[in-house]
Enzyme design. Structure first.
Site, PDB file in Angstrom:
ATOM      1  N   THR A 173      -1.887  27.692  23.508  1.00  0.00           N
ATOM      2  CA  THR A 173      -1.833  26.784  22.375  1.00  0.00           C
ATOM      3  C   THR A 173      -1.699  27.815  21.197  1.00  0.00           C
ATOM      4  O   THR A 173      -2.070  28.798  21.382  1.00  0.00           O
ATOM      5  CB  THR A 173      -3.081  25.867  22.291  1.00  0.00           C
ATOM      6  OG1 THR A 173      -3.171  24.908  23.168  1.00  0.00           O
ATOM      7  CG2 THR A 173      -3.518  25.212  21.091  1.00  0.00           C
ATOM      8  N   ARG A 201      -2.645  11.313  27.618  1.00  0.00           N
ATOM      9  CA  ARG A 201      -3.854  12.137  27.186  1.00  0.00           C
ATOM     10  C   ARG A 201      -3.681  12.850  25.961  1.00  0.00           C
ATOM     11  O   ARG A 201      -2.588  13.364  25.618  1.00  0.00           O
ATOM     12  CB  ARG A 201      -4.385  13.225  28.320  1.00  0.00           C
ATOM     13  CG  ARG A 201      -5.478  13.944  28.095  1.00  0.00           C
ATOM     14  CD  ARG A 201      -5.196  15.233  27.373  1.00  0.00           C
ATOM     15  NE  ARG A 201      -6.147  16.269  27.133  1.00  0.00           N
ATOM     16  CZ  ARG A 201      -6.250  17.495  26.417  1.00  0.00           C
ATOM     17  NH1 ARG A 201      -5.060  17.813  25.842  1.00  0.00           N
ATOM     18  NH2 ARG A 201      -7.065  18.105  26.448  1.00  0.00           N
ATOM     19  N   THR A 224      -8.734  25.896  20.048  1.00  0.00           N
ATOM     20  CA  THR A 224      -7.969  26.072  21.255  1.00  0.00           C
ATOM     21  C   THR A 224      -9.051  26.199  22.362  1.00  0.00           C
ATOM     22  O   THR A 224     -10.276  26.580  22.265  1.00  0.00           O
ATOM     23  CB  THR A 224      -7.077  27.558  21.433  1.00  0.00           C
ATOM     24  OG1 THR A 224      -6.834  27.515  22.643  1.00  0.00           O
ATOM     25  CG2 THR A 224      -7.730  28.666  20.712  1.00  0.00           C
ATOM     26  N   GLY A 227      -9.901  20.730  25.663  1.00  0.00           N
ATOM     27  CA  GLY A 227      -9.722  19.670  24.185  1.00  0.00           C
ATOM     28  C   GLY A 227     -10.782  18.672  23.969  1.00  0.00           C
ATOM     29  O   GLY A 227     -11.413  18.308  23.069  1.00  0.00           O
TER      30      GLY A 227
END
Ligand code: ASP
Length: 304
Positions: A173, A201, A224, A227
């Protein structure tokens, strides 16, 4: 909470910090990751150096990494359980707390630019799926075939996921936080999400307060990692509360990661910058590529 220092008026020394995702150490290809982070830092800092806004700087830095196939954002995003791409991104400017985000978008090359479009519209904060795609067309952003964003590496990773229902958390990410000459802080985050996630999601990278937050009187944060854990503890905003209380970016970053691990029950990392341009970062994973640049140091630093 004790009141933090008040932000004095006047010009600031610009600064940018960038991350390339908290996760496992891939063992090979670090130079490629370093090149990507370096290029992102340089692109973002070039905006700040010519007197540009931090919002523009973080968007440009993130775009570089969305275009880089090694990172899990834009081209190179991980695949869902169904083998599709669904990307999340968010961006925030800390003067008026303006923010924009998109989730589960599949057909734009640079989701961060779409998130900025949502911010600039000043009508909504978060657009998802088909609605986000329709808004992209309205802004004149060309449609991009999702296949163009899928790399062979991600196809192989997906095949492994389907066999084992687990693969090493790869990270990738991307995010950036910048302070401009005018004293404005901005933060941005973009991701393909978690490998093998269920279609639909949405992770923290699209959630203002969890994955991204900026308040020019305190600082800015991009997160990051897991999540779900990050959303659980509203990590980015909580990190700024620690920063305000402790007035120490390094300490605030580490305490926030302890919160993610202990209360969020997940792992990850974050970068942050305070209103004076002092930076901090921390992670609970083996690797989180980071880089930064300030005028004092000359070139970009990529210490990983
Ligand atoms: N935070 C991202 C998500 O949960 C993934 C990551 O940072 O690696 O979607």
């Amino acid at each position: 909470m004790t009141p933090g220092p008040t932000r004095p008026a006047g010009p600031r020394v610009p600064c940018i910090i960038v991350h390339g995702g908290a996760g496992a150490d891939p063992g090979e290809g670090r130079e490629e990751l370093r090149d990507g982070i370096r290029a992102a830092v340089v692109a973002g800092f070039a905006v700040l150096e010519r007197g540009g806004r931090s919002l523009e700087a973080v968007e440009q830095a993130v775009r570089v990494l969305e275009d880089h196939p090694r990172f899990n954002a834009g081209r190179g995003s991980v695949l869902t359980e169904a083998g599709t791409i669904e990307m999340d991104a968010s961006i925030m400017e800390g003067d008026r707390l303006d923010c924009g985000a998109v989730a589960a978008v599949a057909d734009v090359a640079n989701p961060i630019t779409l998130a900025r479009g949502v911010l600039e519209s000043r009508r909504h904060v978060l657009l998802v799926g088909d609605g986000a795609s329709a808004f992209a067309r309205r802004l004149g952003m060309p449609a991009c075939a999702p296949e163009q964003l899928i790399t062979d590496r991600r196809r192989a990773q997906h095949a492994e996921w389907m066999r084992k229902q687990a693969v090493p958390a790869g990270g990738g990410t991307v995010g950036a936080v910048a302070l401009d000459r005018h004293g404005t802080i901005a933060a941005a985050t973009s991701t393909g999400g978690m490998v093998g996630k269920l279609p639909g999601r949405v992770g923290d990278s699209a959630v203002i307060g969890a994955g991204t937050y900026a308040d020019s009187t305190i600082g800015g944060v991009s997160c990051t990692g897991d999540g779900e854990a990050t959303i659980r503890v509203v990590l980015a905003r909580r990190a700024l509360e620690y920063l305000k209380e402790a007035d120490d970016p390094h300490y605030a970053a580490h305490v926030a990661i302890d919160l993610l691990v202990d209360e969020g029950r997940g792992s990850g990392g974050l970068i942050l910058l305070d209103w004076r341009g002092r930076l901090g970062y921390a992670q609970s994973t083996p690797l989180m590529p980071v880089g930064w640049m300030t005028p004092a140091r000359g070139g970009p630093e990529v210490p990983f």
